[in-house]
Structures are given as structure tokens and as C-alpha cells.
Design a protein around this motif. Structure first.
Motif, PDB file in Angstrom:
ATOM      1  N   UNK A  62       9.299  55.177  16.931  1.00 35.75           N
ATOM      2  CA  UNK A  62      10.190  56.393  16.528  1.00 35.75           C
ATOM      3  C   UNK A  62      10.958  56.094  15.588  1.00 35.75           C
ATOM      4  N   UNK A  63      11.616  56.942  14.895  1.00 41.10           N
ATOM      5  CA  UNK A  63      12.254  56.600  13.563  1.00 41.10           C
ATOM      6  C   UNK A  63      13.294  58.197  13.447  1.00 41.10           C
ATOM      7  N   UNK A  64      14.457  57.651  12.671  1.00 42.73           N
ATOM      8  CA  UNK A  64      15.582  58.894  12.387  1.00 42.73           C
ATOM      9  C   UNK A  64      14.672  59.431  11.416  1.00 42.73           C
ATOM     10  N   UNK A  65      15.075  60.657  10.704  1.00 42.18           N
ATOM     11  CA  UNK A  65      14.650  61.174   9.783  1.00 42.18           C
ATOM     12  C   UNK A  65      15.176  61.047   8.365  1.00 42.18           C
ATOM     13  N   UNK A  66      15.763  59.902   8.308  1.00 41.08           N
ATOM     14  CA  UNK A  66      16.200  59.334   7.096  1.00 41.08           C
ATOM     15  C   UNK A  66      15.044  58.701   6.300  1.00 41.08           C
ATOM     16  N   UNK A  86       1.229  55.505  12.598  1.00 37.95           N
ATOM     17  CA  UNK A  86       1.373  55.809  14.158  1.00 37.95           C
ATOM     18  C   UNK A  86       2.840  56.006  14.391  1.00 37.95           C
ATOM     19  N   UNK A  87       3.496  56.671  13.519  1.00 37.67           N
ATOM     20  CA  UNK A  87       4.983  56.824  14.094  1.00 37.67           C
ATOM     21  C   UNK A  87       4.787  58.202  15.199  1.00 37.67           C
ATOM     22  N   UNK A  88       5.346  57.812  16.214  1.00 33.86           N
ATOM     23  CA  UNK A  88       5.079  59.089  17.032  1.00 33.86           C
ATOM     24  C   UNK A  88       6.184  60.116  17.016  1.00 33.86           C
TER      25      UNK A  88
END
Length: 114
Positions: free
Chosen positions: A61-65, A79-81
Motif C-alpha cells: 500500500x502507499x500514500x497518494x503522494x 502490484x500496489x494494492x
């Protein structure tokens, strides 16, 4: 289950080059906005040990930055969920004043305290 929390890589915005200049609170706000919008520096890569460990990640998972997404893509191409603003660091507040003029560190301390 194991959870690994990784900070994004270094942004292209070179804060070291401007850290000793004095800025108004308004100018500080502009720099904060530039920092938030800055992509990942071209020479910013995760350490080899982290890259090895990332092979076992089943969910990313990642921030939206932008630099957060670009950092996550170092571990996987597609493959970022989940990408969501909830994964950001706490935002840096600022206000619209032209005086006083302080360094980035001084403003950062001031605003974090308040």
C-alpha cells in the motif's frame, strides 16, 4: 502476518540547498506544497536489504503522494494494492504571513509545536 512500514525515498526537491535561507510563513507554505508534489529523486533507491525483503511482500500500500507511489513501484511494477491519502505523514501546517522570516527548520519546529 508481518507488517513492514517504509518511508518514501528522497524527493527531487533539494531542501539542503535552501535550508539556511529565511522565509516568511507564506513562502514556507509554498515550499511545503512543492515538497508534497515532488517526485522521487532519480538517484533515490531502496537499500538492497529492503529490496530483498520486499520479495516476500504479499500486499503493498502507499500514500497518494507521487514519491510514495514511485517508492512502492521499486518493489513491484503493477502490484500496489491500495493508494490512499490515509497513508501520508501528518501534514505540515502553515499560515499566510509575510513576517517574520525564519529558516525551514525553525518554521517546522514552530508549526509542529502549535
Amino acid at each position: 502476518m508481518r507488517i513492514a512500514v517504509l518511508r518514501h525515498g528522497r524527493p527531487q526537491l533539494d531542501l539542503d540547498a535552501i535550508k539556511n535561507t529565511r522565509y516568511s510563513a507564506r513562502d514556507f507554505g509554498c515550499i511545503v506544497a512543492q515538497y508534497e508534489d515532488s517526485p522521487l529523486a532519480l538517484d533515490s533507491f531502496a537499500p538492497k536489504a529492503v529490496m530483498e525483503k520486499a520479495k516476500s511482500f504479499s500486499i503493498i500500500v502507499s500514500s497518494d503522494l507521487l514519491r510514495g507511489i514511485e517508492s512502492a513501484r521499486q518493489f513491484t511494477v503493477n502490484n500496489i494494492h491500495l493508494v490512499d491519502a490515509r497513508f501520508r505523514e501528518a501534514g505540515m501546517p502553515y499560515f499566510n504571513l509575510r513576517w517574520p522570516k525564519l529558516t525551514l527548520l525553525q518554521w517546522s519546529i514552530f508549526f509542529r509545536l502549535f
